[in-house]
Design a protein around this motif. Structure first.
Motif, PDB file in Angstrom:
ATOM      1  N   PHE A  82       5.680   3.344  -8.598  1.00 52.88           N
ATOM      2  CA  PHE A  82       4.930   4.575  -8.350  1.00 52.88           C
ATOM      3  C   PHE A  82       3.544   4.249  -7.827  1.00 52.88           C
ATOM      4  CE2 PHE A  82       1.839   4.817 -11.877  1.00 52.88           C
ATOM      5  CZ  PHE A  82       2.250   3.709 -12.597  1.00 52.88           C
ATOM      6  N   CYS A  83       2.890   5.270  -7.282  1.00 53.14           N
ATOM      7  CA  CYS A  83       1.503   5.123  -6.839  1.00 53.14           C
ATOM      8  C   CYS A  83       0.607   5.674  -7.934  1.00 53.14           C
ATOM      9  CB  CYS A  83       1.263   5.885  -5.540  1.00 53.14           C
ATOM     10  SG  CYS A  83      -0.504   5.951  -5.150  1.00 53.14           S
ATOM     11  N   PRO A  84      -0.261   4.802  -8.528  1.00 60.64           N
ATOM     12  CA  PRO A  84      -1.081   5.277  -9.647  1.00 60.64           C
ATOM     13  C   PRO A  84      -2.085   6.350  -9.235  1.00 60.64           C
ATOM     14  CG  PRO A  84      -1.631   2.997  -9.057  1.00 60.64           C
ATOM     15  CD  PRO A  84      -0.456   3.388  -8.211  1.00 60.64           C
ATOM     16  N   ARG A  85      -2.353   6.472  -7.949  1.00 59.89           N
ATOM     17  CA  ARG A  85      -3.311   7.494  -7.528  1.00 59.89           C
ATOM     18  C   ARG A  85      -2.604   8.815  -7.196  1.00 59.89           C
ATOM     19  NH1 ARG A  85      -7.690   6.824  -2.752  1.00 59.89           N
ATOM     20  NH2 ARG A  85      -8.729   8.827  -3.060  1.00 59.89           N
ATOM     21  N   CYS A  86      -1.504   8.742  -6.476  1.00 60.39           N
ATOM     22  CA  CYS A  86      -0.776   9.968  -6.103  1.00 60.39           C
ATOM     23  C   CYS A  86       0.012  10.549  -7.272  1.00 60.39           C
ATOM     24  CB  CYS A  86       0.185   9.705  -4.953  1.00 60.39           C
ATOM     25  SG  CYS A  86      -0.622   9.229  -3.423  1.00 60.39           S
ATOM     26  N   GLN A  87       0.395   9.692  -8.207  1.00 55.80           N
ATOM     27  CA  GLN A  87       1.228  10.154  -9.325  1.00 55.80           C
ATOM     28  C   GLN A  87       0.476   9.939 -10.632  1.00 55.80           C
ATOM     29  OE1 GLN A  87       4.427   7.619  -7.323  1.00 55.80           O
ATOM     30  NE2 GLN A  87       5.648   8.904  -8.686  1.00 55.80           N
TER      31      GLN A  87
ATOM     32  N   PRO B  38       0.816  -1.221   0.000  1.00 52.65           N
ATOM     33  CA  PRO B  38       0.000   0.000   0.000  1.00 52.65           C
ATOM     34  C   PRO B  38       0.850   1.272   0.000  1.00 52.65           C
ATOM     35  CG  PRO B  38      -0.096  -1.090   2.142  1.00 52.65           C
ATOM     36  CD  PRO B  38       0.655  -2.012   1.233  1.00 52.65           C
ATOM     37  N   CYS B  39       0.389   2.254  -0.776  1.00 58.33           N
ATOM     38  CA  CYS B  39       1.034   3.568  -0.786  1.00 58.33           C
ATOM     39  C   CYS B  39       0.972   4.139   0.630  1.00 58.33           C
ATOM     40  CB  CYS B  39       0.283   4.486  -1.748  1.00 58.33           C
ATOM     41  SG  CYS B  39       0.733   6.221  -1.601  1.00 58.33           S
ATOM     42  N   LEU B  40       2.083   4.701   1.079  1.00 56.06           N
ATOM     43  CA  LEU B  40       2.129   5.219   2.441  1.00 56.06           C
ATOM     44  C   LEU B  40       1.282   6.479   2.590  1.00 56.06           C
ATOM     45  CD1 LEU B  40       5.946   4.711   3.162  1.00 56.06           C
ATOM     46  CD2 LEU B  40       4.034   3.195   3.741  1.00 56.06           C
ATOM     47  N   ARG B  41       0.914   7.065   1.448  1.00 56.38           N
ATOM     48  CA  ARG B  41       0.114   8.290   1.500  1.00 56.38           C
ATOM     49  C   ARG B  41      -1.373   7.981   1.367  1.00 56.38           C
ATOM     50  NH1 ARG B  41       2.258  11.167  -2.798  1.00 56.38           N
ATOM     51  NH2 ARG B  41       3.830  12.348  -1.660  1.00 56.38           N
ATOM     52  N   CYS B  42      -1.767   7.069   0.430  1.00 57.65           N
ATOM     53  CA  CYS B  42      -3.202   6.891   0.156  1.00 57.65           C
ATOM     54  C   CYS B  42      -3.671   5.429   0.236  1.00 57.65           C
ATOM     55  CB  CYS B  42      -3.538   7.467  -1.218  1.00 57.65           C
ATOM     56  SG  CYS B  42      -2.962   6.418  -2.564  1.00 57.65           S
ATOM     57  N   GLY B  43      -2.753   4.509   0.387  1.00 58.89           N
ATOM     58  CA  GLY B  43      -3.155   3.106   0.541  1.00 58.89           C
ATOM     59  C   GLY B  43      -3.306   2.322  -0.759  1.00 58.89           C
TER      60      GLY B  43
HETATM   61 ZN   LIG Z   1      -0.746   7.046  -3.180  1.00 58.21          ZN
END
Ligand SMILES: [Zn+2]
Length: 277
Positions: free
Chosen positions: A252-257, A232-237
């Protein structure tokens, strides 16, 4: 090693030396290390000159798995030790080890060193915002590839490029020339923050990296995306994804990036969308 002299060199693996090993030995032996310089991933030890011998520079490129350490002469040799340089009275040694042998040691003149450093882009910790923006300007290639291109900006490899892009919330495939000024500022701040923090923690060790004191790096525990595929992304999961960009794996995080939607060349955009599902 500053102020210490290299008395004698033992070359166990001649192929890690650039140029003839005998010349290297003659140029480096019986010299005092009077300075240390770095640009990007290249290190240079300044060797003292005198009225008969001009100063010389011992260039060290660690490649993927190189290690340069100071160790007591009596300490057991690590596997893949290729060069041993006795320091001062010989109680300690400067050792070069490298399991995959992509690294090289080379002795050069000031002019040669200036040419080598000149072929590298501005150092990632020194580059100004203006220089950084200029280097992005008009470039269609993916930002990830640009960050790893040592001729444009020197010092970032795969790990720190991924981490900086995550911190700046920029998709690794974003064409460099489409990054806005404010995003470029954010990215440059992220690059410098990530590098400084990694240096403070003595770097990142996966298998091989150790610093000159022989300590492994502690930055690995701080990695947000690199080699965290599926976690899980540490920012959004959201699950971290891995894709190939310029032939290198990128995490990469597909949601944050998210990919920028504006001015993206059609082929690239289609590929990006396809991969994000
Ligand atoms: Zn994220």
């Amino acid at each position: 090693v500053l102020g210490r002299s290299i008395l004698k060199i033992g070359i166990l693996t001649p192929s890690v030396i650039a140029g003839p090993p005998e010349t290297f030995r003659k140029q480096v032996e019986a010299r005092c290390i009077v300075g240390v310089e770095r640009k990007g991933k290249a290190l240079a030890l300044h060797l003292h000159g005198n009225s008969t011998i001009p100063p010389a520079y011992l260039l060290v490129r660690l490649g993927m798995t190189g290690q340069i350490v100071v160790a007591p002469r009596a300490a057991p040799l690590l596997p893949h030790t290729h060069v041993r340089m006795a320091l001062d009275e010989g109680a300690d040694e400067l050792r070069y080890c490298d399991s995959r042998r992509f690294g090289r040691l080379r002795c050069c003149s000031r002019k040669e060193l200036s040419n080598i450093f000149g072929s590298l882009g501005a150092d990632a910790l020194q580059i100004t915002e203006e220089q950084f923006r200029q280097s992005l300007y008009g470039r269609r290639g993916a930002i990830k590839g640009l960050l790893m291109n040592q001729a444009i900006i020197s010092g970032l490899g795969n790990i720190y490029a991924d981490e900086a892009l995550f911190k700046a919330q920029i998709h690794p495939e974003t064409p460099a020339g489409e990054i806005t000024n404010s995003a470029a500022r954010k990215l440059l701040n992220a690059i410098k923050t990530v590098l400084r923090r990694a240096v403070d923690l003595q770097g990142t060790s996966f298998r091989d990296y150790i610093d000159i004191e022989g300590r492994p790096g502690n930055f690995r525990a701080r990695l947000c995306v690199y080699q965290r595929t599926g976690k899980p992304c540490l920012r959004c999961g959201t699950s971290i994804r891995r894709i190939l960009v310029c032939g290198r794996s990128s995490h990469f995080c597909p949601r944050c990036q998210r990919r920028l939607r504006v001015f993206v060349p059609r082929g690239v955009a289609a590929r990006g969308r396809g991969r994000s599902h």
